[in-house]
Design a protein around this motif. Sequence first.
Motif, PDB file in Angstrom:
ATOM      1  N   ASN A  59      63.126  81.251 -18.409  1.00 58.03           N
ATOM      2  CA  ASN A  59      63.501  80.245 -19.383  1.00 58.03           C
ATOM      3  C   ASN A  59      63.003  78.890 -18.910  1.00 58.03           C
ATOM      4  OD1 ASN A  59      64.573  79.256 -21.715  1.00 58.03           O
ATOM      5  ND2 ASN A  59      66.600  80.157 -21.409  1.00 58.03           N
ATOM      6  N   TYR A  60      62.789  77.981 -19.873  1.00 54.17           N
ATOM      7  CA  TYR A  60      62.201  76.689 -19.564  1.00 54.17           C
ATOM      8  C   TYR A  60      62.908  75.576 -20.334  1.00 54.17           C
ATOM      9  CZ  TYR A  60      58.434  79.718 -17.955  1.00 54.17           C
ATOM     10  OH  TYR A  60      57.709  80.691 -17.307  1.00 54.17           O
ATOM     11  N   ALA A  61      62.986  74.423 -19.705  1.00 54.47           N
ATOM     12  CA  ALA A  61      63.460  73.240 -20.412  1.00 54.47           C
ATOM     13  C   ALA A  61      62.450  72.885 -21.500  1.00 54.47           C
ATOM     14  CB  ALA A  61      63.615  72.075 -19.444  1.00 54.47           C
ATOM     15  N   HIS A  62      62.926  72.289 -22.563  1.00 51.55           N
ATOM     16  CA  HIS A  62      62.059  72.036 -23.714  1.00 51.55           C
ATOM     17  C   HIS A  62      60.878  71.153 -23.350  1.00 51.55           C
ATOM     18  CE1 HIS A  62      63.340  67.813 -24.450  1.00 51.55           C
ATOM     19  NE2 HIS A  62      64.465  68.222 -23.911  1.00 51.55           N
ATOM     20  N   LYS A  65      58.195  73.481 -21.690  1.00 53.88           N
ATOM     21  CA  LYS A  65      57.862  74.742 -22.327  1.00 53.88           C
ATOM     22  C   LYS A  65      56.437  74.713 -22.858  1.00 53.88           C
ATOM     23  CE  LYS A  65      60.532  78.189 -24.788  1.00 53.88           C
ATOM     24  NZ  LYS A  65      61.783  78.443 -25.517  1.00 53.88           N
TER      25      LYS A  65
END
Length: 129
Positions: A59-62, A65
Amino acid sequence: QLQLAESGGGLVRPGGSLTLSCAASGFTFENWALGWFRQAPGKEREWVSCISSSGIETNYAHFVKGRFTISRDNAKKRIDLQMDNLEPEDTALYYCTAREVPPRDRNACPQPRAQYTHWGQGTLVSVSA
């Protein structure tokens, strides 16, 4: 003794790339979820990315991303963060962090800082023309 050691930071021009690595020792790597946080001068430490102990979930921070990619190599006890198309706003001290998870949570990808129990010393990334 559990240790996390980051490397790979440096100075890069906007639009450039860097790969950060985090070498782990002193624990059963496959049972731990890992992540990256960063802290810019005068700002709070913020979550960047995570990878589950299984390696399946990421998962990634916006704000990263599509530009950053996290990966893990259990045989080498290492995670990497490939950072492409870097921006001046990415300038920060980047920290590797780890959290042991039970088998039922092997696909969990923790995000809150409070869920992580161990931290590296950080590696500095500077993005400037």
